[in-house]
Scaffold this active site. Structure first.
Site, PDB file in Angstrom:
ATOM      1  N   HIS A 377      45.729  43.552  28.774  1.00 21.22           N
ATOM      2  CA  HIS A 377      45.803  43.877  27.344  1.00 21.22           C
ATOM      3  C   HIS A 377      44.936  45.100  27.015  1.00 21.22           C
ATOM      4  O   HIS A 377      44.682  45.923  27.880  1.00 21.22           O
ATOM      5  CB  HIS A 377      45.443  42.652  26.502  1.00 21.22           C
ATOM      6  N   GLU A 392      40.896  38.264  24.051  1.00 22.36           N
ATOM      7  CA  GLU A 392      41.087  38.340  25.500  1.00 22.36           C
ATOM      8  C   GLU A 392      40.810  39.734  26.041  1.00 22.36           C
ATOM      9  O   GLU A 392      40.222  39.889  27.120  1.00 22.36           O
ATOM     10  CB  GLU A 392      42.522  37.924  25.850  1.00 22.36           C
ATOM     11  N   HIS A 445      43.154  38.315  33.603  1.00 24.82           N
ATOM     12  CA  HIS A 445      43.547  37.776  32.300  1.00 24.82           C
ATOM     13  C   HIS A 445      42.765  36.494  32.038  1.00 24.82           C
ATOM     14  O   HIS A 445      42.096  35.959  32.931  1.00 24.82           O
ATOM     15  CB  HIS A 445      45.053  37.460  32.281  1.00 24.82           C
ATOM     16  N   GLU A 509      44.197  34.159  35.989  1.00 22.47           N
ATOM     17  CA  GLU A 509      43.889  33.574  34.683  1.00 22.47           C
ATOM     18  C   GLU A 509      42.555  32.845  34.842  1.00 22.47           C
ATOM     19  O   GLU A 509      42.479  31.754  35.406  1.00 22.47           O
ATOM     20  CB  GLU A 509      44.991  32.601  34.252  1.00 22.47           C
TER      21      GLU A 509
END
Length: 570
Positions: A377, A392, A445, A509
């Site tokens: 992101h 995030e 992430h 993640e």
């Protein structure tokens, strides 16, 4: 004149002015313990000076604080003369107007190293003679006995019985053995180089002698009676030489001049997975080893040691070590400084030789590897947002920067898809990988779900590149082991960045930002550091071909920790 209330005859010229009696300064051979009591005679005339007869009533020998002492007991204060004679060595004490009142006059045998025996005799009708036979001429002092006892105490210098040079288990020292509490005075002199140790109030129980020494930095040790009261030990050296003076509490008559160990040099051997550094010494000295991250320097400080030769530098440049410098860092510390292009770790190795200090420095499997690290992101795309508002994009950037720093320290060439808060499209992220012929791609992430309860870490891969699964498994194992979160395993999933990257790739993640407890963890710098370390160990294991043991790493701060999204949480 009265001394201690007794009339005493003075064999000296005096001047009297009324009640004031002037005594010449040369009046030093008569001992008046307790001072002089000067007063008129009882009949009112000038002072009567009477010399009372003295009887010698006892003689004994004692060792007091390492000094040989002869104690002579008399019935009154006494006038005496002394002479230190040679051939044979002896101290003669004549006590005037004295008689030997001892029934047993046999010689007193001592043989303590300095005093051989004590003899006594009536030398003449008015002179008692005490002869102290010595093994050699020695310094001494005579004083009156203190307190209520009359007589004399003859106190000789402390004794230096032996001086030796020793090399025990590679550690060199000069040992001085004597009696009593020896107090050395030490000087270091030049032209020629030498260390001078003077022992005051001491007598050497030998003729002057020299000890030849087989040592790289010491020529010889010379021992002599420098003056009648000073023993001198001279250590002739081949340049500056550090040393310690050690007085042993349990052995007050012993002094050790400790020169420590010698460091003779360094050998370097390059192997496939490591480079071995072997430091050659003469024993087993203590050492401290530490890595200086900012200097990329592995430092070994060898204690109680002296460098045998002048400082040297060895250029290596084998991909593990750039160069090795060996110097006399301080008078008693030799420093071996190993300059590294990166640092992955080291281990001490037992070579079976106590005179060797050996270290294996790990060759990094990441050296020259091109690794693309992708903080998920960014910019207009905040990613998932936690219950407390944590975004995030800021978390992934922080972890990615920490990971990049760890990889760089291990010798990798790291490319970041973004190094600040900006938007980067997915095609541009993948293009960076393929355009630079990267060896590996990892995207960072944090997870999210509509339900607040899911937790833990998971790692995705896509099976279009066979090695991606092994990479994902190793990264997942490292992440869970370091961060101690729930293990949701590595999973196969077709994601754009994984599908389009033509190299081993995984998407991590780290935790669930939607879970309040894990959002709190993600706010903590130490947790983000652990996450970066876990991913790092996975990548390291991937390139090494086997799992890499976990070692403690220092906290690595990102180069750009001040971005606004995490400022309030750091």
């Amino acid at each position: 004149m009265r001394a201690r209330g007794e009339a005493t005859l003075l064999f000296i010229a005096v001047l009297a002015f009324g009640f004031v009696l002037l005594i010449p300064a040369s009046f030093t051979g008569i001992v008046y313990a307790g001072g002089l009591d000067v007063s008129p005679s009882e009949n009112g005339e000038g002072p009567n000076v009477v010399n009372s007869p003295v009887r010698v009533v006892g003689i004994k020998f004692a060792q007091v604080d390492g000094r040989a002492q002869v104690i002579i007991g008399t019935t009154a204060i006494c006038n005496y003369k002394t002479a230190l004679l040679k051939q044979p060595d002896r101290l003669v004490i004549d006590i005037d107007n004295a008689t030997i009142a001892m029934t047993k006059r046999d010689p007193i045998i001592v043989d303590d190293g300095l005093v051989r025996r004590i003899r006594m005799a009536q030398f003449s009708a008015n002179v008692a003679r005490i002869v102290i036979d010595l093994s050699l001429s020695a310094g001494y002092v005579i004083r009156a006995r203190e307190g209520t006892s009359n007589g004399l105490i003859v106190s000789f210098n402390r004794e230096i019985q032996d001086v030796s040079f020793q090399d025990i288990s590679g550690r060199s020292a000069v040992t001085i053995t004597g009696t009593g509490d020896l107090t050395p005075r030490v000087m270091t002199l030049k032209s020629p180089d030498r260390i001078v140790i003077d022992i005051p109030e001491a007598t050497l129980l030998h003729e002057p002698f020299t000890i030849p020494v087989d040592h790289a930095l010491i020529k010889q040790v010379r021992v002599s009676q420098n003056t009648k009261d000073v023993v001198r030990i001279v250590v002739d050296t081949k340049g500056d030489l550090g040393f310690d003076i050690v007085k042993q509490e349990d052995k007050p008559g012993r002094i050790v001049i400790d020169f420590g160990y010698l460091v003779k040099g360094v050998d370097i051997a390059t192997h496939e997975s490591k480079t071995r550094v072997v430091i050659k010494t003469t024993g087993h000295p203590g050492r401290s080893i530490r890595y200086l991250d900012d200097l990329k320097l592995l430092v070994i400080d060898i204690e109680n040691s002296q460098l045998e030769t002048s400082g040297t530098t060895k250029v290596v440049k084998d991909g593990v070590i750039n160069q090795v410098e060996i110097t006399q860092f301080r008078p008693r510390i030799v420093r071996v400084a190993i300059h590294l292009p990166y640092y992955l770790g080291h281990s001490e190795v037992d070579t079976g030789r106590p005179d060797e200090i050996a270290l294996d420095i790990v060759r990094s499997p990441l050296l020259e590897k091109v690794i693309v690290v992708d903080p998920g992101h960014g910019g207009s795309d905040p990613g998932a947002i936690g219950p407390s508002g944590l975004q995030e994009k800021f978390v992934t950037l922080d972890i990615a920067l920490r990971l990049a720093r760890l990889l760089e320290l291990a010798g990798a060439k790291v490319l970041l898809t973004r190094a600040d808060d900006r938007f980067v499209s997915l095609p541009d992220r993948v293009a960076l990988v393929n355009r630079n012929n990267a060896d590996l791609f990892v995207s960072v992430h944090v997870n999210s779900f509509t339900d607040l309860y899911p937790s833990g870490a998971e790692t995705f891969y896509f099976d279009n590149v066979p090695e991606s699964k092994r990479l994902a498994d190793l990264v997942q194992d490292g992440l869970v082991r370091e961060s101690e979160v729930n293990n949701r395993k590595a999973k196969n999933r077709e994601l754009y960045v994984l599908r389009e990257a033509r190299v081993p790739a995984c998407l991590v993640e780290v935790a669930f930002i939607s879970n309040f407890e894990e959002e709190m963890l993600l706010m903590r710098p130490d947790f983000r550091q652990k996450a970066a370390q876990g991913i790092y160990w996975g990548i390291l294991s991937f390139f090494s071909g086997k799992p890499v043991p976990v070692v403690q790493l220092n906290m690595v701060q990102p180069n750009n920790i001040g971005f606004e999204g995490l400022r309030e949480y750091n």
